[in-house]
Design a protein around this motif. Structure first.
Motif, short mmCIF file in Angstrom:
data_model
loop_
_atom_site.label_atom_id
_atom_site.label_comp_id
_atom_site.label_asym_id
_atom_site.label_seq_id
_atom_site.Cartn_x
_atom_site.Cartn_y
_atom_site.Cartn_z
N VAL A 35 -31.65 -17.80 14.22
CA VAL A 35 -30.41 -17.76 13.44
C VAL A 35 -30.73 -17.68 11.94
CG1 VAL A 35 -28.30 -19.00 12.82
CG2 VAL A 35 -29.08 -18.99 15.19
N GLY A 36 -31.75 -18.42 11.50
CA GLY A 36 -32.12 -18.38 10.08
C GLY A 36 -32.52 -16.98 9.64
N LEU A 37 -33.39 -16.33 10.40
CA LEU A 37 -33.80 -14.97 10.04
C LEU A 37 -32.65 -13.99 10.23
CD1 LEU A 37 -35.91 -12.89 9.22
CD2 LEU A 37 -36.64 -12.77 11.61
N GLY A 38 -31.93 -14.12 11.34
CA GLY A 38 -30.85 -13.19 11.61
C GLY A 38 -29.76 -13.24 10.55
N ARG A 39 -29.39 -14.43 10.12
CA ARG A 39 -28.36 -14.57 9.09
C ARG A 39 -28.82 -13.96 7.77
NH1 ARG A 39 -23.20 -14.81 7.19
NH2 ARG A 39 -23.04 -16.21 5.39
N SER A 40 -30.07 -14.18 7.41
CA SER A 40 -30.59 -13.60 6.16
C SER A 40 -30.51 -12.08 6.20
CB SER A 40 -32.03 -14.05 5.93
OG SER A 40 -32.56 -13.47 4.76
N LEU A 41 -30.88 -11.50 7.33
CA LEU A 41 -30.83 -10.04 7.45
C LEU A 41 -29.39 -9.52 7.45
CD1 LEU A 41 -33.67 -9.60 10.08
CD2 LEU A 41 -33.77 -8.97 7.67
N GLN A 42 -28.48 -10.29 8.03
CA GLN A 42 -27.07 -9.91 7.98
C GLN A 42 -26.57 -9.89 6.53
OE1 GLN A 42 -25.06 -12.63 10.63
NE2 GLN A 42 -25.36 -11.31 12.41
N LEU A 43 -27.01 -10.86 5.74
CA LEU A 43 -26.62 -10.90 4.33
C LEU A 43 -27.10 -9.66 3.58
CD1 LEU A 43 -27.32 -14.67 3.53
CD2 LEU A 43 -25.08 -13.57 3.73
N MET A 44 -28.13 -9.02 4.12
CA MET A 44 -28.66 -7.80 3.52
C MET A 44 -27.94 -6.55 4.02
SD MET A 44 -32.70 -8.79 3.82
CE MET A 44 -33.29 -7.21 3.19
N GLY A 45 -26.97 -6.75 4.91
CA GLY A 45 -26.22 -5.62 5.44
C GLY A 45 -26.81 -5.00 6.69
N LYS A 46 -27.79 -5.66 7.30
CA LYS A 46 -28.40 -5.12 8.52
C LYS A 46 -27.49 -5.38 9.73
CE LYS A 46 -32.20 -4.42 6.12
NZ LYS A 46 -32.61 -3.05 5.70
N ALA A 47 -27.58 -4.50 10.72
CA ALA A 47 -26.93 -4.73 12.01
C ALA A 47 -27.92 -5.52 12.87
CB ALA A 47 -26.59 -3.41 12.68
N VAL A 48 -27.60 -6.78 13.10
CA VAL A 48 -28.56 -7.70 13.73
C VAL A 48 -28.00 -8.22 15.05
CG1 VAL A 48 -29.96 -9.77 13.45
CG2 VAL A 48 -29.36 -8.40 11.44
N SER A 49 -28.81 -8.12 16.10
CA SER A 49 -28.50 -8.75 17.40
C SER A 49 -29.42 -9.97 17.55
CB SER A 49 -28.74 -7.77 18.54
OG SER A 49 -27.90 -6.64 18.44
N ILE A 50 -28.82 -11.15 17.61
CA ILE A 50 -29.58 -12.39 17.76
C ILE A 50 -29.45 -12.83 19.21
CG2 ILE A 50 -29.90 -14.74 16.91
CD1 ILE A 50 -28.38 -13.94 14.38
N LEU A 51 -30.56 -12.81 19.95
CA LEU A 51 -30.53 -12.98 21.40
C LEU A 51 -31.27 -14.23 21.86
CD1 LEU A 51 -31.41 -9.31 22.47
CD2 LEU A 51 -29.14 -10.27 22.00
N SER A 52 -30.75 -14.81 22.93
CA SER A 52 -31.43 -15.90 23.63
C SER A 52 -31.15 -15.74 25.11
CB SER A 52 -30.95 -17.27 23.15
OG SER A 52 -31.39 -18.30 24.01
N GLU A 53 -32.18 -15.70 25.90
CA GLU A 53 -32.04 -15.53 27.35
C GLU A 53 -31.13 -16.60 27.95
OE1 GLU A 53 -33.68 -13.31 30.88
OE2 GLU A 53 -33.58 -12.93 28.72
N ASP A 54 -31.21 -17.82 27.41
CA ASP A 54 -30.45 -18.94 27.95
C ASP A 54 -29.39 -19.46 27.00
OD1 ASP A 54 -31.94 -19.05 30.40
OD2 ASP A 54 -33.59 -19.95 29.29
N GLY A 55 -29.02 -18.66 26.01
CA GLY A 55 -27.99 -19.10 25.07
C GLY A 55 -28.47 -20.23 24.18
#
Length: 326
Positions: A35-55
């Motif tokens: 979530v930390g990395l994914g949120r940072s990349l989203q702030l940069m305007g990236k299309a980010v899929s943050i996945l977890s096999e078990d949620g």
């Protein structure tokens, strides 16, 4: 050789569609890191899929941004870059996540497990780092990627949980400086600690009660172990994350140098979690005898059942490891 964090940052900066995932049965370090990395990349305007096999396990749903995590689907995603965080072996991403990532032309592997075989196209493996979350923080810093309150909250959860709230020997001066930097930026560590360590559902307390009643001592009381039966799990309706930290109760006992939980899984296999509080007792080496691995003082493996047989086999190898230090 490690690929530098700055190189990995450049790859992410140049990508538009990014997938990020962690290991199955995620813990605080896994969820906080993705979530930390994914949120940072989203702030940069990236299309980010943050996945977890078990949620996201119930004990971590309080984290801001936990709703950004998607349960992996067995559908290939169109990605420029896929990122595996805190995942010691590629298959530990999970079958559905591997399918989601299969068309990604680039796989970045960032981890702190020494047993990681560097399965990515680009790899940064630092076994001296106490948490994957610390590596993510350094990646964001060196790459000058944005951090907001959500990023800091998740990276604190990652670092705090994987260092045993900064108690484990892997905690280093940089760990504390990182937290200080985030606090100076407004991070409320006390509020997060209340959620992480002082708020438990009743079923977890019932698990703790069972552990105290049923734990065993072997190897001259230097090993404490507990078998968590499938029957008990069904009786109290255990949820993912409920066992987090329970092993430390046994490890904290005076004279105990290693603690082990044998968790009976629905398919009959036994999930083994092992912890040491003496760096000479290498539980990763013990788990490696059974196809597992991890860190010197924190590792895991899966053994065939029944649980009594798994206990006997594992504890015998652990006993040999402990006696090697005598």
């Amino acid at each position: 050789m490690n690929d530098s964090l700055s190189h990995l940052g450049a790859l992410l900066r140049d990508a538009s569609r990014i997938g990020i995932a962690c290991h199955v049965r995620p813990d605080g370090d896994a969820i906080g890191s993705i979530v930390g990395l994914g949120r940072s990349l989203q702030l940069m305007g990236k299309a980010v899929s943050i996945l977890s096999e078990d949620g996201v396990p119930p004990n971590l749903t309080f984290l801001a941004g936990s709703n950004l995590v998607q349960v992996s689907q067995a559908v290939p995603l169109e990605l420029d870059v896929a990122v595996a965080l805190d995942t010691a072996a590629k298959d530990r991403l999970g079958e559905r996540t591997l399918t989601a990532f299969q068309n990604a032309p680039v796989l970045i592997n960032v981890d702190h497990h020494g047993t990681n075989p560097r399965y990515g196209h680009f790899n940064h493996i630092d076994s001296a780092s106490p948490a994957a979350g610390q590596l993510v923080y350094e990646l964001l810093q060196v790459s000058q990627f944005p951090m907001d309150a959500m990023v800091r909250e998740n990276l604190f959860a990652a670092i705090s949980t994987d260092t045993g709230s900064f108690q484990y020997s892997s905690t280093n001066p940089r760990t504390h400086r990182i937290v200080a930097e985030m606090m100076e930026a407004g991070l409320d560590t006390a509020a997060l600690a209340t959620h992480l360590y002082q708020t438990h559902p009743l079923r977890r307390v019932l698990l703790q009660k069972a552990l105290l009643n049923e734990m065993k001592f072997t190897c001259g009381q230097r090993v404490a172990s507990w078998a968590l039966s499938q029957a008990l799990q069904e009786e109290i309706q255990i949820q993912p994350g409920d066992t987090e930290g329970l092993i430390d109760i046994m490890r904290s006992i005076e004279g105990v140098v290693a603690a082990v939980i044998f968790e009976e899984l629905p398919d009959g296999r036994i999930r083994v979690s092992a912890r040491s509080k003496d760096s000479r007792v290498n539980v990763s080496r013990v788990c490696g005898e059974f196809g597992g691995g991890g860190h010197v003082m924190a590792a895991g493996a899966r053994l065939p059942g029944p649980v009594a047989e798994a206990e006997s086999r594992f504890l015998e190898v652990l006993k040999n490891e402990i006696e090697r230090t005598d």
